[in-house]
Design a protein around this motif. Structure first.
Motif, PDB file in Angstrom:
ATOM      1  N   PHE A   1     -52.128  12.027  36.979  1.00 45.29           N
ATOM      2  CA  PHE A   1     -53.491  12.164  37.472  1.00 45.29           C
ATOM      3  C   PHE A   1     -54.388  11.125  36.803  1.00 45.29           C
ATOM      4  CE2 PHE A   1     -57.761  13.947  37.382  1.00 45.29           C
ATOM      5  CZ  PHE A   1     -57.938  14.268  38.707  1.00 45.29           C
ATOM      6  N   PRO A   2     -55.146  10.311  37.597  1.00 38.29           N
ATOM      7  CA  PRO A   2     -56.048   9.317  37.014  1.00 38.29           C
ATOM      8  C   PRO A   2     -57.366   9.942  36.560  1.00 38.29           C
ATOM      9  CG  PRO A   2     -56.114   9.166  39.395  1.00 38.29           C
ATOM     10  CD  PRO A   2     -55.098  10.226  39.072  1.00 38.29           C
ATOM     11  N   LEU A   3     -57.814   9.594  35.344  1.00 44.13           N
ATOM     12  CA  LEU A   3     -59.086  10.079  34.826  1.00 44.13           C
ATOM     13  C   LEU A   3     -60.175   9.035  35.051  1.00 44.13           C
ATOM     14  CD1 LEU A   3     -57.989  11.717  31.451  1.00 44.13           C
ATOM     15  CD2 LEU A   3     -58.294  12.810  33.666  1.00 44.13           C
ATOM     16  N   ALA A   4     -61.422   9.448  34.836  1.00 41.27           N
ATOM     17  CA  ALA A   4     -62.556   8.566  35.093  1.00 41.27           C
ATOM     18  C   ALA A   4     -62.562   7.340  34.183  1.00 41.27           C
ATOM     19  CB  ALA A   4     -63.856   9.353  34.922  1.00 41.27           C
ATOM     20  N   ASP A   5     -61.962   7.459  32.973  1.00 40.20           N
ATOM     21  CA  ASP A   5     -61.959   6.329  32.035  1.00 40.20           C
ATOM     22  C   ASP A   5     -60.836   5.331  32.312  1.00 40.20           C
ATOM     23  OD1 ASP A   5     -59.743   7.715  31.225  1.00 40.20           O
ATOM     24  OD2 ASP A   5     -60.518   8.261  29.252  1.00 40.20           O
ATOM     25  N   GLY A   6     -60.081   5.516  33.403  1.00 39.29           N
ATOM     26  CA  GLY A   6     -59.026   4.578  33.776  1.00 39.29           C
ATOM     27  C   GLY A   6     -57.648   4.964  33.297  1.00 39.29           C
TER      28      GLY A   6
ATOM     29  N   HIS B   1     -57.147  26.799  41.316  1.00 40.65           N
ATOM     30  CA  HIS B   1     -57.603  26.311  42.612  1.00 40.65           C
ATOM     31  C   HIS B   1     -58.560  25.125  42.428  1.00 40.65           C
ATOM     32  CE1 HIS B   1     -59.910  27.185  46.605  1.00 40.65           C
ATOM     33  NE2 HIS B   1     -59.042  26.214  46.749  1.00 40.65           N
ATOM     34  N   LEU B   2     -59.488  25.251  41.480  1.00 44.16           N
ATOM     35  CA  LEU B   2     -60.416  24.155  41.191  1.00 44.16           C
ATOM     36  C   LEU B   2     -59.652  22.911  40.753  1.00 44.16           C
ATOM     37  CD1 LEU B   2     -63.313  23.089  40.767  1.00 44.16           C
ATOM     38  CD2 LEU B   2     -63.248  24.087  38.473  1.00 44.16           C
ATOM     39  N   LEU B   3     -58.648  23.101  39.901  1.00 47.35           N
ATOM     40  CA  LEU B   3     -57.811  21.987  39.448  1.00 47.35           C
ATOM     41  C   LEU B   3     -57.158  21.288  40.643  1.00 47.35           C
ATOM     42  CD1 LEU B   3     -55.149  22.068  36.622  1.00 47.35           C
ATOM     43  CD2 LEU B   3     -54.459  21.482  38.926  1.00 47.35           C
TER      44      LEU B   3
ATOM     45  N   PHE C   1     -52.812  17.558  32.266  1.00 46.70           N
ATOM     46  CA  PHE C   1     -53.977  17.921  33.068  1.00 46.70           C
ATOM     47  C   PHE C   1     -54.177  19.438  33.075  1.00 46.70           C
ATOM     48  CE2 PHE C   1     -56.367  18.166  37.197  1.00 46.70           C
ATOM     49  CZ  PHE C   1     -57.439  17.396  36.803  1.00 46.70           C
ATOM     50  N   LEU C   2     -53.082  20.181  33.106  1.00 48.72           N
ATOM     51  CA  LEU C   2     -53.165  21.636  33.043  1.00 48.72           C
ATOM     52  C   LEU C   2     -53.770  22.096  31.718  1.00 48.72           C
ATOM     53  CD1 LEU C   2     -49.853  22.724  34.774  1.00 48.72           C
ATOM     54  CD2 LEU C   2     -52.128  23.539  35.385  1.00 48.72           C
ATOM     55  N   GLU C   3     -53.425  21.408  30.638  1.00 54.75           N
ATOM     56  CA  GLU C   3     -53.985  21.775  29.339  1.00 54.75           C
ATOM     57  C   GLU C   3     -55.497  21.550  29.312  1.00 54.75           C
ATOM     58  OE1 GLU C   3     -52.038  20.191  25.945  1.00 54.75           O
ATOM     59  OE2 GLU C   3     -50.122  21.155  26.396  1.00 54.75           O
ATOM     60  N   LEU C   4     -55.965  20.493  29.993  1.00 52.65           N
ATOM     61  CA  LEU C   4     -57.406  20.257  30.086  1.00 52.65           C
ATOM     62  C   LEU C   4     -58.097  21.421  30.799  1.00 52.65           C
ATOM     63  CD1 LEU C   4     -57.614  16.474  31.084  1.00 52.65           C
ATOM     64  CD2 LEU C   4     -57.800  17.466  28.815  1.00 52.65           C
ATOM     65  N   PHE C   5     -57.356  22.107  31.670  1.00 52.16           N
ATOM     66  CA  PHE C   5     -57.895  23.251  32.408  1.00 52.16           C
ATOM     67  C   PHE C   5     -57.527  24.576  31.743  1.00 52.16           C
ATOM     68  CE2 PHE C   5     -59.039  20.247  35.518  1.00 52.16           C
ATOM     69  CZ  PHE C   5     -59.847  20.852  36.457  1.00 52.16           C
ATOM     70  N   LEU C   6     -57.245  24.521  30.446  1.00 49.43           N
ATOM     71  CA  LEU C   6     -56.982  25.721  29.635  1.00 49.43           C
ATOM     72  C   LEU C   6     -55.728  26.473  30.051  1.00 49.43           C
ATOM     73  CD1 LEU C   6     -60.625  27.099  29.257  1.00 49.43           C
ATOM     74  CD2 LEU C   6     -59.457  25.408  27.863  1.00 49.43           C
ATOM     75  N   PHE C   7     -54.703  25.714  30.488  1.00 48.07           N
ATOM     76  CA  PHE C   7     -53.394  26.302  30.730  1.00 48.07           C
ATOM     77  C   PHE C   7     -52.440  25.718  29.687  1.00 48.07           C
ATOM     78  CE2 PHE C   7     -55.291  26.730  34.984  1.00 48.07           C
ATOM     79  CZ  PHE C   7     -54.996  28.061  35.264  1.00 48.07           C
ATOM     80  N   PRO C   8     -52.269  26.388  28.527  1.00 38.71           N
ATOM     81  CA  PRO C   8     -51.368  25.866  27.491  1.00 38.71           C
ATOM     82  C   PRO C   8     -49.921  25.856  27.981  1.00 38.71           C
ATOM     83  CG  PRO C   8     -52.080  28.094  26.956  1.00 38.71           C
ATOM     84  CD  PRO C   8     -52.867  27.668  28.145  1.00 38.71           C
ATOM     85  N   ALA C   9     -49.057  25.194  27.199  1.00 40.51           N
ATOM     86  CA  ALA C   9     -47.666  24.975  27.622  1.00 40.51           C
ATOM     87  C   ALA C   9     -46.977  26.270  28.055  1.00 40.51           C
ATOM     88  CB  ALA C   9     -46.893  24.299  26.492  1.00 40.51           C
ATOM     89  N   GLU C  10     -47.152  27.352  27.262  1.00 42.03           N
ATOM     90  CA  GLU C  10     -46.459  28.604  27.594  1.00 42.03           C
ATOM     91  C   GLU C  10     -46.983  29.225  28.894  1.00 42.03           C
ATOM     92  OE1 GLU C  10     -49.745  29.630  24.595  1.00 42.03           O
ATOM     93  OE2 GLU C  10     -48.242  28.050  24.891  1.00 42.03           O
ATOM     94  N   LYS C  11     -48.254  28.972  29.210  1.00 37.71           N
ATOM     95  CA  LYS C  11     -48.851  29.529  30.423  1.00 37.71           C
ATOM     96  C   LYS C  11     -48.414  28.765  31.668  1.00 37.71           C
ATOM     97  CE  LYS C  11     -51.964  32.688  31.675  1.00 37.71           C
ATOM     98  NZ  LYS C  11     -51.992  34.075  31.226  1.00 37.71           N
ATOM     99  N   GLN C  12     -48.032  27.499  31.491  1.00 42.93           N
ATOM    100  CA  GLN C  12     -47.692  26.651  32.635  1.00 42.93           C
ATOM    101  C   GLN C  12     -46.422  27.109  33.348  1.00 42.93           C
ATOM    102  OE1 GLN C  12     -47.675  22.534  31.425  1.00 42.93           O
ATOM    103  NE2 GLN C  12     -49.679  22.715  30.407  1.00 42.93           N
TER     104      GLN C  12
ATOM    105  N   GLN D   1     -62.169  25.977  22.954  1.00 39.75           N
ATOM    106  CA  GLN D   1     -61.564  26.330  24.240  1.00 39.75           C
ATOM    107  C   GLN D   1     -62.546  26.063  25.372  1.00 39.75           C
ATOM    108  OE1 GLN D   1     -60.136  30.414  23.583  1.00 39.75           O
ATOM    109  NE2 GLN D   1     -58.143  29.566  23.995  1.00 39.75           N
ATOM    110  N   GLN D   2     -62.584  24.820  25.758  1.00 42.68           N
ATOM    111  CA  GLN D   2     -63.473  24.457  26.842  1.00 42.68           C
ATOM    112  C   GLN D   2     -62.718  23.656  27.887  1.00 42.68           C
ATOM    113  OE1 GLN D   2     -67.004  22.502  25.386  1.00 42.68           O
ATOM    114  NE2 GLN D   2     -68.035  24.457  25.245  1.00 42.68           N
ATOM    115  N   LEU D   3     -63.041  23.955  29.102  1.00 47.61           N
ATOM    116  CA  LEU D   3     -62.484  23.210  30.222  1.00 47.61           C
ATOM    117  C   LEU D   3     -63.002  21.778  30.167  1.00 47.61           C
ATOM    118  CD1 LEU D   3     -60.969  23.586  32.969  1.00 47.61           C
ATOM    119  CD2 LEU D   3     -63.199  24.034  33.968  1.00 47.61           C
TER     120      LEU D   3
END
Length: 634
Positions: free
Chosen positions: A412-417, A452-454, A425-436, A305-307
């Protein structure tokens, strides 16, 4: 002494379990830090201990002689009352006496009625409340609380938080001996000198403490145990923050190895199960039952569980940001006096200074939210600011998390293209489907900060402005944010009182020293504090070495300067100091006689020696103050 026992505690919200079957103990003198990802149940656990929420299962036992006191994130003040009335809202004789005395002697208050002041002093004498009054003054002074007659509703959020902290510290000083102090993010809205003072204060008071904080230096200095809520379980680590990090890493490696071993066994057992005939012997049934236990272990998902911060940055041009002869002031408060600076690519600047010297105004001018009084601020054409402010999310109406993000962009574009959807993108920020699909108003304070950071990074900024970014963020998220910022190629300005965060990220500091003076210090925050302390020592030493030479001609022709008139309060303090010094000298003589008699039992020598040391320290302290007041008296 045993303070608290928590046994088999389980709590869920709807279908989401926060923690299952957790148990722990709190003993007298423990200083425990509680850490977890935001939304994992830290605040809920604290509320259960306080009796404000009930667990689904399990129980909490608190010793009958222990009083639990909590500093909460949002103070519950009576807005119709002033600062003094909110701090001293208990009906305690000593507190009432101090409240009355402080109201009469407040610097901002009008000249007091002499009879009322004399009565207040008499009451303080009768209750022997002067020691407590001295502690109250220390707390209020260190937290920069001076206008006691000011309505509490007129204070800013940060000022109210400091008043709440002062109230809690004063309250525990008047409670009976056994107090469990629970503090939720106590360092928010404190400057570094206040944080350092609070560290020392909590250490000296020897309180029993349960603490939630993002400030790792504070945690490391104050706490001797770390409890972590992780994946519905509680893990306890004795020792400091560094020990916690080491032991946690070892535990996670062990968990991964254990699951991998179970998976190897599972593959073999699965092959055996498929070959089994339908008829079951006792022996095969036992092996089949064991198979399902192995399967459960083998299919355990080790949730890392890491951002994940892997964002694309808008291209940065040659011209970044330039300030030329910038002036700014509010009335008599000067913030900038002809400030010049040109930012370079990849620059990382920390902005520090006491509260109220203009740090936020400076940031607002850079962002174009406020205009300078004179001078120019030129922003490069390619600059895209990312403004991560203390105000947090600004939404017109309550919406679901996924709707809020989709209103910014669908992809959302990522650094790897590559591109990811808003949901991914929300999941990358630790917001699973049910939380969204949760409404933003239902998120915890830390989850709102993460969202807010997202929303800031979603816009691909190349110049990040972070105003107190660590407030309300959990330690795992902070660690990943730091790693991201260390690799970030754009410019960064950080306004923060988090020393650990600043030390890891900034190259140099803008130190707001007041009256429009800004020092550009080449180094991180800890280096600056060490330099500052050395400068203070050097100045103090220089003052001691400089001895004024008397001017004989002036002595003849000029009358001696009249001494400063002592206030009633100072006269009273001088009288009390004389009484206290006389009493301490008497006690010192008694102890010296006992120690020199030669037939004192061994078990009595140690406490008498300890007390003698305390008396000598008190005598030094009170004698210095007596001399200061005597000079005023002339």
């Amino acid at each position: 002494m045993h303070y608290v026992t928590v046994e088999g505690l389980t709590k869920s919200y709807g279908t989401k379990p926060l923690f299952r079957d957790i148990s722990f103990h709190i003993e007298e003198g423990d200083k425990i830090a509680l850490v977890a990802l935001n939304g994992s149940g830290k605040s809920t656990l604290l509320k259960i201990i306080l009796g404000k929420e009930s667990p689904d299962e399990g129980k909490v036992w608190i010793h009958k002689d222990v009083n639990v006191v909590m500093l909460e994130q949002q103070a519950d003040f009576d807005l119709s009352k002033n600062v003094l009335e909110n701090i001293f809202d208990h009906s305690n004789p000593i507190l009432n006496a101090i409240k009355e005395y402080e109201a009469l002697t407040d610097e901002e208050a009008p000249e007091p009625d002499h009879e009322a002041l004399a009565a207040a002093i008499t009451k303080m004498d009768e209750l022997n409340a002067w020691h407590f009054d001295s502690k109250v003054k220390q707390i209020l002074g260190k937290l920069n609380i001076h206008r006691l007659d000011q309505p509490i509703g007129s204070l800013s959020g940060g000022q109210q938080k400091r008043v709440a902290l002062a109230k809690v510290l004063i309250d525990i000083g008047f409670e009976h001996k056994h107090v469990l102090l629970i503090m939720d993010e106590p360092t928010n809205h404190l400057d570094v000198s206040m944080i350092e003072w609070l560290e020392n204060y909590l250490d000296q008071e020897r309180v029993t403490l349960l603490l939630v904080t993002h400030d790792r230096y504070f945690l490391d200095s104050v706490c001797n145990e770390v409890m972590e809520l992780d994946q519905e379980q509680l893990f306890i680590y004795k020792g400091d923050y560094e020990n916690y990090l080491e032991k946690k890493a070892a535990r996670e490696e062990s968990d991964k190895a254990s699951v991998e071993k179970a998976r190897n066994v599972y593959r073999k057992e699965l092959e055996w199960m498929r070959k089994q005939p339908k008829a079951r012997t006792t022996k095969s049934k036992s092996r089949q039952d064991n198979f399902y236990e192995v399967k459960a272990k083998a299919t355990t998902r080790i949730q890392d569980q890491q951002l994940e911060l892997n964002v694309k940055m808008t291209r940065l041009g040659g011209k970044i940001l330039e300030l030329k002869k910038v002036y700014k002031s509010y009335g008599e408060l000067s913030i900038l006096k002809g400030f010049d600076y040109t930012f370079k690519k990849g620059e990382r600047v920390g902005v520090v200074g006491k509260n109220g010297v203009g740090k936020s105004t400076f940031i607002n001018m850079l962002l174009g939210k406020e205009e300078p009084d004179s001078g120019k601020i030129n922003v490069g054409e390619t600059i895209v600011f990312g403004d991560y402010s203390q105000e947090g999310l600004v939404i017109k109406e309550d919406v679901r998390v996924i709707e809020f993000v989709k209103n910014i962009a669908e992809n959302f574009p990522l650094a790897d293209g590559t591109k990811v959807s808003a949901a991914q993108f929300l999941e990358l920020f630790l917001f699973p489907a049910e939380k969204q699909y949760t409404y933003i108003s239902k998120l915890s304070g830390g989850e709102k900060r993460r969202l807010h950071l997202l929303s800031i990074l979603f816009r691909n900024p190349n110049f990040l402005v972070l105003d107190e970014p660590t407030n309300d963020l959990d330690l795992p998220t902070l660690s990943i944010l730091e790693s991201f910022l260390q690799e970030y190629q754009g410019c960064i300005i950080i306004v923060s009182h988090d020393r650990y965060f600043m030390d890891k990220l900034v190259d140099h500091l803008f130190v707001f020293e007041g009256q429009g003076q800004i020092r550009d210090y080449p180094g991180n925050y800890t280096q600056y504090r060490e330099w500052e302390k050395e400068e203070e020592k050097r100045k103090t030493q220089a003052q001691k070495e400089v001895k004024p030479v008397p001017d004989s001609t002036k002595a003849v022709t000029q009358a001696p300067e009249k001494g400063k008139k002592m206030s009633f309060k100072e006269k009273r303090e001088l009288e009390m100091l004389e009484q206290a010094i006389e009493k301490l000298e008497g006690e010192k003589k008694e102890i010296e006689n006992e120690l020199s008699c030669g037939n004192l039992p061994f078990e009595k020598i140690a406490p008498l020696t300890t007390r003698m040391g305390e008396i000598l320290e008190l005598l030094d302290e009170k004698s210095i103050r007596w001399l200061e007041l005597s000079e005023i008296e002339g």
